[in-house]
Design an enzyme around this catalytic site. Structure first.
Site, PDB file in Angstrom:
ATOM      1  N   ARG A 147       0.849  -1.187   0.000  1.00 19.60           N
ATOM      2  CA  ARG A 147       0.000   0.000   0.000  1.00 19.60           C
ATOM      3  C   ARG A 147       0.884   1.236   0.000  1.00 19.60           C
ATOM      4  NH1 ARG A 147      -1.925   3.636   4.397  1.00 19.60           N
ATOM      5  NH2 ARG A 147      -0.009   4.413   3.495  1.00 19.60           N
ATOM      6  N   GLU A 236       6.346   0.397   7.309  1.00 17.16           N
ATOM      7  CA  GLU A 236       5.940   1.478   6.407  1.00 17.16           C
ATOM      8  C   GLU A 236       5.145   0.940   5.220  1.00 17.16           C
ATOM      9  OE1 GLU A 236       5.626   5.420   5.535  1.00 17.16           O
ATOM     10  OE2 GLU A 236       6.846   4.652   7.178  1.00 17.16           O
ATOM     11  N   ASP A 237       3.972   1.525   4.985  1.00 16.27           N
ATOM     12  CA  ASP A 237       3.162   1.254   3.796  1.00 16.27           C
ATOM     13  C   ASP A 237       2.793  -0.229   3.632  1.00 16.27           C
ATOM     14  OD1 ASP A 237       3.055   3.893   3.318  1.00 16.27           O
ATOM     15  OD2 ASP A 237       4.168   3.893   1.450  1.00 16.27           O
ATOM     16  N   ASP A 259       4.577   4.323  10.924  1.00 17.81           N
ATOM     17  CA  ASP A 259       4.386   5.740  10.620  1.00 17.81           C
ATOM     18  C   ASP A 259       3.009   6.015  10.033  1.00 17.81           C
ATOM     19  OD1 ASP A 259       5.342   8.443  10.500  1.00 17.81           O
ATOM     20  OD2 ASP A 259       5.523   8.198   8.333  1.00 17.81           O
ATOM     21  N   ASP A 260       2.478   5.085   9.236  1.00 17.45           N
ATOM     22  CA  ASP A 260       1.169   5.295   8.620  1.00 17.45           C
ATOM     23  C   ASP A 260       0.075   5.386   9.677  1.00 17.45           C
ATOM     24  OD1 ASP A 260       2.200   4.940   5.879  1.00 17.45           O
ATOM     25  OD2 ASP A 260       2.517   2.888   6.544  1.00 17.45           O
ATOM     26  N   ASN A 398      -2.312  11.467   0.164  1.00 19.10           N
ATOM     27  CA  ASN A 398      -1.278  11.859  -0.780  1.00 19.10           C
ATOM     28  C   ASN A 398      -0.943  10.663  -1.673  1.00 19.10           C
ATOM     29  OD1 ASN A 398       0.665  10.268   0.733  1.00 19.10           O
ATOM     30  ND2 ASN A 398       0.841  11.971   2.160  1.00 19.10           N
TER      31      ASN A 398
END
Length: 537
Positions: A147, A236-237, A259-260, A398
């Protein structure tokens, strides 16, 4: 410097190379005469020349490639330019340009500058990880590429994200790049276009899931703990189900962070705290409508609810003030199926669309985390105006193409009265004779300072208390002048100062929770500043 290595090796080592800035004495010592043009440049001259060349490029993706090439030749010059010109270069190094760079990763790839672990190496991850030549790794950013931003499953092409995040850790908080490790886990991709593209650089098979996937992640985590025991591991992601489950599984076992979920939550909370200075209404008196119910939205809602509890509300009252919507509308208790991460926020409301929910709950703030551009239409913002004089509009998705609305749209539809923030950068907007400077709720305001505080204090875990402390510290850096201009965040050129304040707040919170043995005093602050990476020749 080690003078025993060959001259050409020195020039081809990005950590040692200074290009034309090698002095006459250094050229004598290292045998560099004849291998460089005669002119001896200052670092400042090199930065100016680099920027001149960069600005001549005809696209942001060309600028991204230029900066990546510079980093592979002269690391210190790359970071000197990034630190001194962060406002200009961050959108190139990271969002929004990094999204396109990931999509085109296979076609832009020139040399390896990260670490790739394939599911095919399961059973020997520790052995493979030993191939990374540095022992003192303190910060790892890892993705499985499922993602990437709002762009979906990009597989190993998502490597641009860990590389970009670590570049910001170095530039914004002074983490030494020699202690950073970007990792991509290749478990396949469900992106049919990539599967059929012969240039794609990962496994041309569908994603591995279930127990095999979980075992692979567990083996990776255990290998990291064994090989790099002092490292902070940042997920992350990852797609929402995995992001949520991995954080739940590991947050109390090792020093890790998502972080997401957590970074986005803290930076959004900071913006909302700052907004209370404009609205005059404290958080516990507000109602919040989330459009989107993935890991980012539920992460924000969870941290926001905790902050409201500390403001005096009960857990039930705080969660009731956060209403979440997905593609089916408001997530209600009457739904037959609710995801585990959104279940705590299931509302005691009748089923309705998110636009209907605006009239039903009269929110002070509408927070977009949908990954779908244009969701906040003129109708939506006009509805918000019916209930709030200064509605808070957060369009956090974003890259820019995925933003729920632009800054100009938010201000125009609200006649300049909206309090706006976004995930992607937008230019200032002139309206009603005033210039509004939209604040970018960029996670780079949070994660570098958080990482610095955790690593400098040798904290053992990252807790919600530390995240709230980071959010409050960030909000406290926003001046009244910035607020008057419409910005809920400080200027990016102050990011290293901001990161230091966040790091101190995080370290103090860790100490208060008994998560570090380090004494957090003035001497600690001085040592932290002295230890920050500051690239100079």
């Amino acid at each position: 410097m080690n003078s025993t290595i060959s001259a050409l090796t020195r020039l081809h080592n990005p950590r040692l190379n200074k290009g034309t800035a090698f002095t006459s004495e250094e050229r004598d010592e290292f045998g560099l005469h004849g291998l460089l043009p005669p002119k001896i440049s200052t670092m400042e001259e090199q930065v100016e020349g680099m920027l001149e060349n960069l600005r001549k490029k005809n696209s942001d993706i060309a600028r991204y490639c230029y900066l990546a090439s510079l980093a592979s030749r002269n690391e210190r010059l790359h970071y000197r330019a990034l630190i001194d010109h962060i406002e200009e270069l961050m959108p190139i190094v990271y969002t929004p340009t990094v999204g396109l760079a990931c999509q085109k990763f296979a076609y832009l790839f020139r040399e390896a500058n990260g670490f790739y672990l394939s599911i095919e190496q399961q059973g020997r991850v520790r052995e493979t990880l030993a191939n990374w030549g540095t022992d003192d790794v303190r910060l790892i950013v890892v993705t499985d590429g499922e993602r990437i931003l709002g762009l979906g499953d990009l597989g190993v092409s998502g490597m641009g994200i860990p590389i970009g995040k670590l570049a910001l850790y170095c530039a914004c908080a002074g983490i030494d790049p020699a202690q950073c490790l970007p990792v991509t886990l290749d478990v396949g991709t469900d992106n049919s276009e990539f599967q059929q593209d012969p240039r794609y650089l990962g496994r041309h098979q569908g994603r591995v899931r279930g127990a095999v996937y979980d075992d692979f992640i567990e083996e990776f985590v255990m290998a990291v703990q064994d090989r790099f025991p002092r490292a902070l591991l940042q997920f992350e992601d990852f797609a929402t189900p995995n992001a949520v489950s991995l954080l739940a599984r590991y947050r109390d076992r090792l020093l890790c962070f998502n972080d997401d979920i957590q970074g986005t939550a803290a930076v959004a909370l900071a913006g909302l705290i700052a907004a209370t200075r404009l609205t005059g209404t404290k958080l516990s008196g507000m109602r919040f409508l989330f459009v989107g119910a993935g890991s980012a939205a539920t992460g924000i809602a969870s941290l926001l609810a905790l902050a409201m509890e500390r403001d005096g509300l009960s857990e039930k009252e705080a969660r009731a003030r956060c209403v979440l919507c997905d593609s089916k509308g408001v997530i209600t208790r009457s739904r037959e199926s609710v995801t585990p991460h959104s279940a705590p926020f299931a509302a005691d409301l009748e089923p309705m669309s998110y636009t209907e929910a605006i009239d039903a709950i009269k929110p002070h703030a509408i927070i977009g985390a949908t990954g779908r551009g244009g969701m906040f239409t003129e109708e939506v913002i006009s509805k918000m105006m019916n209930w709030q004089d200064n509605p808070i509009i957060f369009a956090l998705s974003n890259p820019t193409s995925k933003a729920e609305c632009t800054a100009e749209e938010a201000y125009r539809y609200s006649e300049g009265r909206a309090i706006f923030a976004s995930g992607s950068p937008f230019n200032p907007v002139e309206i009603n004779g005033e210039v509004k400077i939209p604040g970018q709720g960029n996670n780079a305001y949070i994660f570098p300072g958080l990482g610095l505080g955790v690593l400098a204090s040798d904290a053992r875990r990252i807790t919600d208390t530390m995240l709230i402390a980071a959010a409050q510290a960030l909000a406290d850096t926003v001046t009244n002048e910035r607020l008057a201009q419409g910005s809920l965040y400080p200027p990016l050129h102050d990011i290293r100062k901001v990161s230091l304040q966040i790091a101190m707040a995080v370290a103090r919170a860790a100490s208060a929770e008994g998560l570090t043995e380090t004494e957090i005093d003035d001497a600690f602050a001085e040592r932290m500043v002295a230890g920050m990476y500051d690239p100079r020749y």
